[in-house]
Design an enzyme around this catalytic site. Structure first.
Site, PDB file in Angstrom:
ATOM      1  N   GLU A   1      -6.279 -10.461  -2.245  1.00  0.00           N
ATOM      2  CA  GLU A   1      -6.422 -10.772  -0.993  1.00  0.00           C
ATOM      3  C   GLU A   1      -8.216 -10.395  -1.583  1.00  0.00           C
ATOM      4  OE1 GLU A   1      -5.965  -7.297   1.326  1.00  0.00           O
ATOM      5  OE2 GLU A   1      -3.583  -7.694   1.308  1.00  0.00           O
TER       6      GLU A   1
ATOM      7  N   ASN B   1       2.585  -5.180  -3.233  1.00  0.00           N
ATOM      8  CA  ASN B   1       0.769  -5.518  -3.284  1.00  0.00           C
ATOM      9  C   ASN B   1      -0.443  -3.937  -2.993  1.00  0.00           C
ATOM     10  OD1 ASN B   1      -1.327  -7.589  -3.014  1.00  0.00           O
ATOM     11  ND2 ASN B   1      -1.183  -6.471  -0.388  1.00  0.00           N
TER      12      ASN B   1
ATOM     13  N   ASP C   1     -12.379 -10.485  -2.057  1.00  0.00           N
ATOM     14  CA  ASP C   1     -13.796 -10.829  -1.036  1.00  0.00           C
ATOM     15  C   ASP C   1     -14.771  -9.338  -1.980  1.00  0.00           C
ATOM     16  OD1 ASP C   1     -12.601  -7.957   0.146  1.00  0.00           O
ATOM     17  OD2 ASP C   1     -12.644  -9.097   1.697  1.00  0.00           O
TER      18      ASP C   1
ATOM     19  N   HIS D   1     -10.523  -5.857  -2.689  1.00  0.00           N
ATOM     20  CA  HIS D   1     -11.543  -6.242  -1.690  1.00  0.00           C
ATOM     21  C   HIS D   1     -12.679  -4.786  -2.226  1.00  0.00           C
ATOM     22  CE1 HIS D   1      -9.031  -7.415   1.285  1.00  0.00           C
ATOM     23  NE2 HIS D   1      -8.426  -6.800   1.547  1.00  0.00           N
TER      24      HIS D   1
ATOM     25  N   GLU E   1       0.907  -1.125   0.039  1.00  0.00           N
ATOM     26  CA  GLU E   1       0.109   0.068   0.016  1.00  0.00           C
ATOM     27  C   GLU E   1       0.269   1.589  -0.022  1.00  0.00           C
ATOM     28  OE1 GLU E   1      -2.618  -0.684   3.299  1.00  0.00           O
ATOM     29  OE2 GLU E   1      -3.309  -2.224   2.198  1.00  0.00           O
TER      30      GLU E   1
HETATM   31  O1  9MR Z   1      -7.188  -8.689   7.417  1.00  0.00           O
HETATM   32  C1  9MR Z   1      -6.715  -7.917   8.356  1.00  0.00           C
HETATM   33  C2  9MR Z   1      -7.502  -7.213   9.997  1.00  0.00           C
HETATM   34  O2  9MR Z   1      -7.445  -8.879  10.400  1.00  0.00           O
HETATM   35  C3  9MR Z   1      -7.229  -7.066  10.284  1.00  0.00           C
HETATM   36  O3  9MR Z   1      -7.506  -6.462  11.517  1.00  0.00           O
HETATM   37  C4  9MR Z   1      -6.592  -5.411   9.056  1.00  0.00           C
HETATM   38  C5  9MR Z   1      -5.769  -4.381   9.943  1.00  0.00           C
HETATM   39  O4  9MR Z   1      -5.372  -3.214   9.109  1.00  0.00           O
HETATM   40  O5  9MR Z   1      -5.689  -6.188   8.083  1.00  0.00           O
HETATM   41  C6  9MR Z   1      -6.500  -6.736   7.953  1.00  0.00           C
HETATM   42  O6  9MR Z   1      -5.592  -7.338   5.898  1.00  0.00           O
HETATM   43  C7  9MR Z   1      -5.356  -5.765   5.419  1.00  0.00           C
HETATM   44  C8  9MR Z   1      -4.093  -6.160   5.181  1.00  0.00           C
HETATM   45  O7  9MR Z   1      -3.402  -6.741   5.629  1.00  0.00           O
HETATM   46  C9  9MR Z   1      -3.759  -5.674   4.133  1.00  0.00           C
HETATM   47  N1  9MR Z   1      -5.225  -5.359   2.325  1.00  0.00           N
HETATM   48  C10 9MR Z   1      -6.001  -4.547   3.465  1.00  0.00           C
HETATM   49  C11 9MR Z   1      -6.508  -5.632   4.718  1.00  0.00           C
HETATM   50  C12 9MR Z   1      -7.921  -5.329   5.235  1.00  0.00           C
HETATM   51  O8  9MR Z   1      -6.950  -4.864   5.664  1.00  0.00           O
END
Ligand code: 9MR
Length: 466
Positions: free
Chosen positions: A272, A208, A274, A244, A167
Site C-alpha cells: 500500500e 498484511n 504512499d 504508508h 492489521e
Molecule cells: O483507501 C481506503 C479508503 O478509501 C478507505 O476510506 C479506508 C477506510 O479505512 O481504507 C483505505 O484503505 C486502507 C486499507 O484498506 C488498509 N490499510 C490502510 C488503508 C488506508 O486507510
C-alpha cells in the site's frame, strides 16, 4: 482496451504510453511521439523484466477514461481499494453484493493484470452485524469461515494474492483487540488462513499490516507470528508491508526487514505504498519523494522473495491521505491531473529505465523572466538550457509558486498546475534539446499580494540551477 492491445507491440508501447501521459492535457502535441524522442517508461513492463510486479489500488467506479487507461497501461496488478472489504460484499449476513469486486477482477483479466484481494478479515470496514454481534468463539469462527468461503470461493483461481488477515497487531506488538481476537482468540489467524486455502488453493495467502516496514516491535511480532504459523504448518505464503510512509521517514531497516521475512520462507510484498508530505508540495519535496519511491522499489528488488510493489492509489486525485491527514497529500506517483510526478520517474529508474540520454545528470539552467506585469496578471518567459553533454529528448520542467500565482495560459509548452506545483511539458516539436541548446516557452499568469519568482526548477525530476 484499445490501448492495451496497442501496448503489446514495440511501437505500440511507445505510442500508447505517450498517449496516456499526454492524454490528460488538452491538445498535448506529444500524442504522436516525435522521431527520436525517448520512450516514456511503462512500469509494468519494466517491473516484469526485473521479475516483480508493480500494482496500484484502484476505485472500481473510476476504471474508465484517463484513469482507466493509466491503470491498464502502467500496472500489472490491481488491488480494490474498498470493493472487497467485508462491509462492501456482505453488508448483511449471507447476502452479498459483488458488483464492485467483480468489476475489478473483470478489469484485471481484460488487461492481463494480477489481482490482490483485499481483504478477508479486518477489524475495520466491518459491517455492524459482525462488529456488534455477541459471539462465542465457535459462532464467530463459523461466520468468518463462511465469509471467507463465499468470497475467496467466488474468485477461486482468479486472485493471485489474498490479504487474508489485515492489521492484526497493535504498535507495541500485542494483538489488536478486534472482535475476531476477543471472541476467537489468537487462533483466528490460523483459522482464517486455513479457510482461505480451502476456498482458493492457488491464491498466495498473506498477512498484511502497517508500520511494519522497518525492524521494530510491531514487525517483530509479525515475524514471530509467521515463524510460528510456519512451524505449525498453517498455510501462509507471504507478508504484506503496507508502507504508508511520511516523506523523510523511509525506515533504514526496510531491506533488512524484508530479508528477515524472506529468510523465514515466505514471500514479501509492499502492498500500500504512499509517501505523504505537507501540501502544497515544493519541488524539493517532490525531488525527495522521487528518491524515496526509488529507494522503496530498490529495497524490494534487492530481495529475491519480494514479489512486487503496490501503490495505494496511483494519482493524488484518488488518495486517502488528504481525507485523513490534514495538511498532507501529494503522496502518490501521479498528480491530480494524471501527470507523472518525479516519483514516477524514481520508480522507473529503480526498475532500470533510463531515458536514453534525457538529461541523465540533471545538468540544466533555467532563466525565468517576468516580461510584463499588471495589477492582477503577468506574462513570463522561461528558458531551459541543457548544460549536460547528453541530449534531452522530451522534457518536463517543474516548479512551485512562492506566492500562490496561477498559470492561466501557456505557449510552446503544456502547463498544468496542482496547488502551487506547476509542470510544463514540452510541446512535442521542442521536445529535443541538444547539449548546450535551449528551449523557451511562455505563459500568462495571475497573481495577488506578490509575484516573486520561483526559486527552484527541476527538469525531468532533477534540480536545475536557476
Ligand atoms: O483507501 C481506503 C479508503 O478509501 C478507505 O476510506 C479506508 C477506510 O479505512 O481504507 C483505505 O484503505 C486502507 C486499507 O484498506 C488498509 N490499510 C490502510 C488503508 C488506508 O486507510
Amino acid at each position: 482496451m484499445k490501448l492495451q492491445s496497442l501496448r503489446r507491440t514495440a511501437l505500440g508501447t511507445l505510442a500508447a504510453a505517450s498517449l496516456v501521459i499526454g492524454g490528460a492535457v488538452s491538445g498535448h502535441a506529444a500524442d504522436s511521439p516525435q522521431p527520436g524522442a525517448a520512450a516514456e517508461p511503462v512500469l509494468r513492463d519494466l517491473a516484469a523484466a526485473k521479475g516483480i510486479y508493480y500494482g496500484t489500488a484502484v476505485t472500481a467506479s473510476k476504471l474508465n477514461g484517463t484513469y482507466g487507461a493509466v491503470v491498464g497501461e502502467q500496472f500489472d496488478s490491481i488491488t480494490p481499494g474498498n470493493e472487497m472489504k467485508w462491509e462492501s460484499v456482505e453488508p448483511t449476513r449471507g447476502s452479498y453484493n459483488w458488483s464492485g469486486a467483480d468489476a475489478v477482477v473483470d478489469y484485471a483479466e481484460a488487461h492481463g493484470q494480477k489481482v490482490r484481494g483485499h481483504t478477508l478479515v479486518w477489524h475495520s470496514q466491518l459491517p455492524g452485524w459482525v462488529s456488534n454481534g455477541s459471539w462465542t468463539a465457535d459462532s464467530l469462527r463459523t461466520v468468518m469461515n463462511d465469509h471467507i468461503a463465499a468470497e475467496a470461493g467466488r474468485y477461486k483461481g482468479r486472485i493471485d494474492h489474498w490479504d487474508v488477515v489485515n492489521e492484526p497487531f497493535n504498535e507495541d506488538g500485542t494483538r489488536r483487540q478486534s472482535v475476531f481476537q476477543t471472541a476467537i482468540g489468537d487462533s483466528y489467524i490460523a483459522d482464517a488462513l486455513r479457510a482461505a486455502r480451502a476456498a482458493d488453493p492457488t491464491a498466495k495467502l498473506y498477512v498484511n499490516d502497517y508500520n511494519v516496514e522497518g525492524i521494530n516491535a510491531k514487525s517483530t511480532a509479525l515475524y514471530n507470528l509467521v515463524k510460528s504459523l510456519k512451524e505449525q504448518g498453517v498455510p501462509i505464503d507471504g507478508v504484506g508491508l503496507q508502507a504508508h510512509l511520511i516523506l523523510g521517514q523511509v525506515p533504514s531497516t526496510l531491506q533488512a526487514n524484508i530479508q528477515r521475512f524472506a529468510d523465514l520462507g515466505v514471500d514479501v510484498a509492499i502492498t500500500e505504498l504512499d509517501i505523504r508530505m505537507t501540501v502544497p508540495p515544493t519541488s524539493a519535496q517532490l525531488t525527495q519523494q522521487k528518491a524515496e519511491y526509488k529507494a522503496v522499489t530498490n529495497a524490494c528488488l534487492a530481495v529475491a522473495r519480494c514479489e512486487g510493489v503496490t501503490v495505494w492509489g496511483f494519482t493524488d486525485s484518488d488518495s486517502w491521505i488528504p481525507d485523513v491527514f490534514e495538511g498532507y497529500g501529494a503522496a502518490t506517483p501521479y498528480d491530480e491531473n494524471f501527470q507523472p510526478k518525479p516519483a514516477y520517474y524514481g520508480i522507473a529508474e529503480a526498475l532500470g529505465w533510463s531515458d536514453g540520454g534525457t538529461n541523465p545528470t540533471g545538468a540544466c539552467a533555467v532563466t525565468y523572466t517576468v516580461q510584463n506585469q499588471w495589477n492582477s496578471g503577468f506574462t513570463a518567459q522561461v528558458t531551459v538550457k541543457n548544460t549536460s553533454t547528453a541530449a534531452v529528448n522530451g522534457w518536463k520542467l517543474a516548479w512551485s509558486w512562492p506566492a500562490g500565482q496561477r498559470v492561466t495560459q501557456a505557449w510552446n509548452a503544456t502547463v498544468t498546475q496542482s496547488g502551487t506545483a506547476v509542470t510544463a511539458a514540452d510541446a512535442g516539436y521542442n521536445a529535443a534539446i541538444a547539449p548546450g541548446a535551449t528551449a523557451t516557452f511562455g505563459f500568462n499568469g495571475s497573481w495577488s499580494g506578490g509575484n516573486t519568482a520561483p526559486t527552484a526548477f527541476a527538469l525531468n525530476g532533477t534540480t536545475c540551477t536557476a
